[in-house]
Scaffold this motif. Structure first.
Motif, mmCIF file in Angstrom:
data_model
loop_
_atom_site.group_PDB
_atom_site.id
_atom_site.type_symbol
_atom_site.label_atom_id
_atom_site.label_comp_id
_atom_site.label_asym_id
_atom_site.label_seq_id
_atom_site.Cartn_x
_atom_site.Cartn_y
_atom_site.Cartn_z
ATOM 1 N N PRO A 2 -9.647 -5.614 15.055
ATOM 2 C CA PRO A 2 -10.865 -6.120 14.412
ATOM 3 C C PRO A 2 -12.083 -6.105 15.329
ATOM 4 O O PRO A 2 -13.206 -5.897 14.870
ATOM 5 N N GLY A 3 -11.857 -6.332 16.619
ATOM 6 C CA GLY A 3 -12.974 -6.366 17.555
ATOM 7 C C GLY A 3 -13.760 -5.079 17.583
ATOM 8 O O GLY A 3 -14.987 -5.095 17.773
ATOM 9 N N TYR A 4 -13.082 -3.937 17.404
ATOM 10 C CA TYR A 4 -13.780 -2.660 17.368
ATOM 11 C C TYR A 4 -14.776 -2.615 16.214
ATOM 12 O O TYR A 4 -15.938 -2.228 16.376
ATOM 13 N N PHE A 5 -14.316 -3.020 15.036
ATOM 14 C CA PHE A 5 -15.167 -2.966 13.852
ATOM 15 C C PHE A 5 -16.270 -4.029 13.907
ATOM 16 O O PHE A 5 -17.379 -3.789 13.433
ATOM 17 N N MET A 6 -15.957 -5.186 14.491
ATOM 18 C CA MET A 6 -16.976 -6.218 14.651
ATOM 19 C C MET A 6 -18.113 -5.712 15.531
ATOM 20 O O MET A 6 -19.292 -5.957 15.255
#
Length: 500
Positions: free
Chosen positions: A405-409
């Motif tokens: 998720p951190g990548y997309f955030m």
């Protein structure tokens, strides 16, 4: 909902068990690394306190230098492709063990597709296949070892994905240009890398397994790899030099020394400013998210995060600069000569301009200077192939990295900064000096670093709640500042155009 998830998990487990059943066969293919080497490396790792995987990777990176020297002594032609393939194969088996087989499977399936598919069709199916293979690898890694940092095949698979993605378009461009279709702007722009025919299998494997960039990139086009292999980079067809051949000593030594500095910086810095818990980074909260850390003043917490992220980047700088030197030894990083015989430069294997990145005055420069060859891949083979679709670029970049998720955030937050910068360049920048080190330029550097380090923390922390809680402890200032700045800038009048 829980029933559906359980069913999906059951199917996933069955598929994983089936793939794992081929493990003994894959293990039997690891024939290039003698047991005595494994024993010595394991003993060395135990004596210095390194895990074996990390030591294998670091040793593999440094081994590329003597291999590069051997490459320069080999005659031009097929022998260089054979050497590149076999030594790349050795490095994969040395660092990844049985997981090297994924590299071979992907390469051979893609080659078969190149052989049988029309060139235009291949631009759809080959990229789809290599991306699907990579994404399944990412999903497997996150499913069986969420937030784990063990070394697996997905890192080298990311490099291979770029290579095969580019080759699909290089072959198509070669066909398009051969037919005289100069109205295809994308093909014309990528004309230096166009291929009129599919390389033979040995040349192809020499490229996909190239020892100098197989572990950490950079991924460059087949033409860039092939020219120093066949001698056409330095010599004309009649055997005369295209220009005064430059020494490869400093272009090799400079990135090598830089990589040593970055390695030392990371080892020392990570001991004092770790981003993750040293004992159990997978299960324990990062130091920045502990209750004790939350009691510190806001500015102390931000400075710690800023330094910890700077330290973390050093391991990427180490890998990329190490690879740059290893490519430059045998002139793979050399750009060749212009029409007058003058040297163009040594940029083909330069994946990182560290100073330019760390002092970037805007996100555009940051994106261009970070992982430069990946940025070039996204520009030439995603952005211009989709008619300038930025969302396609950000989505591809996020998926290529994985599903955390951190990548997309992070990637979904970047457009906020980009919007502010575009309006700022239109309404504020014309009133100030354009020099990078002017007062205005320095202010832009500081503002970019201040906001981007906050945003990029999500990319490094990976998990949703880790990323969200970190942004929360800083009161989401990066996002709020962008919204406020954009609103204010939109209300400001645009400067009058200067009349001649």
């Amino acid at each position: 909902m829980s029933t559906v998830l359980s069913s999906v998990a059951g199917v996933a487990d069955q598929l994983i068990d089936y793939v794992y059943s081929w493990g003994p066969f894959a293990e039997s293919t690891v024939v290039l690394v003698p047991d005595v080497i494994r024993v010595h490396v394991a003993n060395l790792a135990a004596s210095i306190g390194f895990d074996v995987e990390t030591l294998n990777y670091v040793l593999g990176m440094f081994l590329c230098y003597p291999l590069g020297f051997i490459m320069t002594s080999l005659p031009y032609g097929q022998i260089r492709h054979l050497f590149s393939f076999l030594l790349g194969l050795f490095l994969l088996q040395f660092t990844l063990g049985k997981q090297w087989i994924h590299h071979m499977i992907t390469s051979l399936v893609a080659y078969a597709l190149f052989c049988v598919l029309p060139r235009k069709t291949a631009t759809k199916l080959v990229p789809s296949f290599v991306m699907a293979y990579l994404l399944l690898g990412h999903l497997h890694r996150q499913y069986v070892n969420y937030l784990g940092w063990d070394l697996d095949f997905t890192g080298t698979q990311m490099v291979l994905t770029q290579k095969l993605y580019m080759m699909a378009y290089n072959l198509y461009d070669g066909e398009v240009l051969a037919k005289g279709k100069v109205n295809n702007k994308a093909a014309v722009k990528c004309a230096p890398f166009a291929l009129t025919k599919l390389p033979n299998l040995l040349e192809y494997l020499g490229y996909t397994f190239c020892f100098a960039n197989i572990l950490s990139g950079p991924a460059y086009e087949f033409a860039t790899y092939c020219h120093p292999c066949d001698g056409s980079l330095l010599y004309k067809p009649d055997g005369t030099p295209r220009g005064k051949i430059p020494s490869n000593v400093w272009p090799t030594l400079k990135p090598f020394l830089t990589c040593l500095f970055c390695l030392g910086f990371y080892v020392v810095g990570n001991a004092h400013f770790p981003l993750f818990d040293a004992e159990n980074p997978q299960k324990n909260d990062p130091p920045m998210l502990t209750a004790e850390f939350a009691e510190r003043p806001w500015i102390h917490r931000y400075c710690y995060m800023w330094i910890a992220l700077l330290v973390l980047r050093q391991k990427y700088y180490f890998a990329w600069k190490n690879a740059e030197g290893a490519n430059n030894i045998w002139y793979a990083g050399f750009e060749g000569f212009d029409e007058t015989g003058k040297v163009k430069g040594w940029d083909h294997a330069n994946n990182m301009n560290i100073i330019e990145f760390e002092t970037a005055p805007n996100v555009q420069t940051l994106s261009r200077e970070w992982n430069r060859k990946t940025s070039a891949w996204l520009t030439k083979y995603v952005y211009i192939r989709t008619g300038g679709n930025l969302m396609a670029v950000y989505s591809m970049s996020a998926l290529w990295h994985g599903f955390y998720p951190g990548y997309f955030m992070f990637f979904l937050s970047v457009p906020l900064i980009t919007m502010v910068e575009r309006v700022g360049r239109k309404k504020i920048s014309p009133n100030f000096s354009s020099a990078k080190w002017s007062l205005y330029g320095i202010a832009c550097i500081l503002a970019t670093s201040f906001v981007v380090e906050y945003m990029v923390s999500a990319f490094s922390l990976l998990a949703f709640w880790r990323s969200f809680n970190n942004w929360k402890q800083f009161h989401f200032f990066g996002h709020i500042l962008c919204v406020v700045a954009y609103t204010i800038l939109m209300l400001l009048p645009s400067p009058k155009k200067k009349t001649a």
